[in-house]
Design a protein around this motif. Sequence first.
Motif, mmCIF file in Angstrom:
data_model
loop_
_atom_site.group_PDB
_atom_site.id
_atom_site.type_symbol
_atom_site.label_atom_id
_atom_site.label_comp_id
_atom_site.label_asym_id
_atom_site.label_seq_id
_atom_site.Cartn_x
_atom_site.Cartn_y
_atom_site.Cartn_z
ATOM 1 N N SER A 192 30.428 41.628 39.903
ATOM 2 C CA SER A 192 31.867 41.795 40.369
ATOM 3 C C SER A 192 32.159 41.024 41.508
ATOM 4 O O SER A 192 31.157 40.647 42.367
ATOM 5 C CB SER A 192 32.032 43.281 40.817
ATOM 6 N N ASP B 280 35.340 40.011 44.538
ATOM 7 C CA ASP B 280 36.630 40.211 45.089
ATOM 8 C C ASP B 280 37.218 38.786 45.202
ATOM 9 O O ASP B 280 36.814 37.955 45.873
ATOM 10 C CB ASP B 280 36.585 40.861 46.627
ATOM 11 N N GLN C 49 39.938 42.280 41.656
ATOM 12 C CA GLN C 49 38.409 42.390 41.504
ATOM 13 C C GLN C 49 38.232 41.893 40.045
ATOM 14 O O GLN C 49 38.731 42.202 38.800
ATOM 15 C CB GLN C 49 37.987 43.687 41.567
#
Length: 222
Positions: A100, A102, A166
Motif C-alpha cells: 500500500s 500513500d 491510497q
Amino acid sequence: MKMFFAAAAALLMATSAHAALITVDDFNTIQLSTDNRADGVAVSNTVAYTVGGNLFTRTVAVDQTQHSGTDPRLSSTANIGFGTLKLSNDSQTNATFNLSYDIDSLVDDVAGNSGLTLDVLFTDAAAGTPFTIAGYLNDILLGSGTFAGPGMLSLSLPELAASGNQLRLMFTGGTAYDAELGPISLQVDATEVPEPATLGLLGLGLLAVGAARRRRKTVAAA
C-alpha cells in the motif's frame, strides 16, 4: 502576418502536452524484509521515502493464510531491495501480500489519462502456482491480472481526490508460490508550463509584431 504565425506557433510549443513517467517505488530507495511464520496473523512494515522528488509512504503487509503445523521455521516473506520485490512462500505455506502507498504527493500530477505499470519478472509456473495481482485506489478495484510467467500489469488510474489517496496492490496465489517484480510507475499526461524566460521572449516577439504593423499603416497613410 508571418511574424504573427511564428509567435502563435511558439506559444503552442511552450504549452504543449507530453507524457511523464512517475516512479512510485523503485524497490531500491528503502530496502527491507517482512517475514511471517504465524498462520492467521498479519505482519507489516511502514516506511516513508522520497523518490523522484515525490514523498510516499509504503506499507508492506504479509498475512499468512496457511502454515505447516510440523515445522515452525517455514515462512512467507516479502523482500524489497536492489530494484525488485520478491514474494516467497515456503513449502506448505501461503499468504496474502498487500503493498500500500500513500500517494497524496501526486494530486497535482495525476488528473485522468494515467496508467500504472508493474513488471512481473519471474513466477514459479513450473510448480503450477500462478498468482494474481489486484490493484485498488481508495479501496475501489482498478483491475487485476493473473500470471504464470513474466508479463506486465497495466491499470488505468482515475483522477485523484483532494487528499487521502491510497494505492494498494494485493497479491494472492496457490500454496508455495513465489514471484519477483520490478518497479512500480505511473504514466501520466502532463502539460508543459512555459518558463518565465520563454514567456518574456514571446511577449517581446508579439510587441515587435504590433510595432511592425503600425509602421506599415503609417507608411501607407503617407
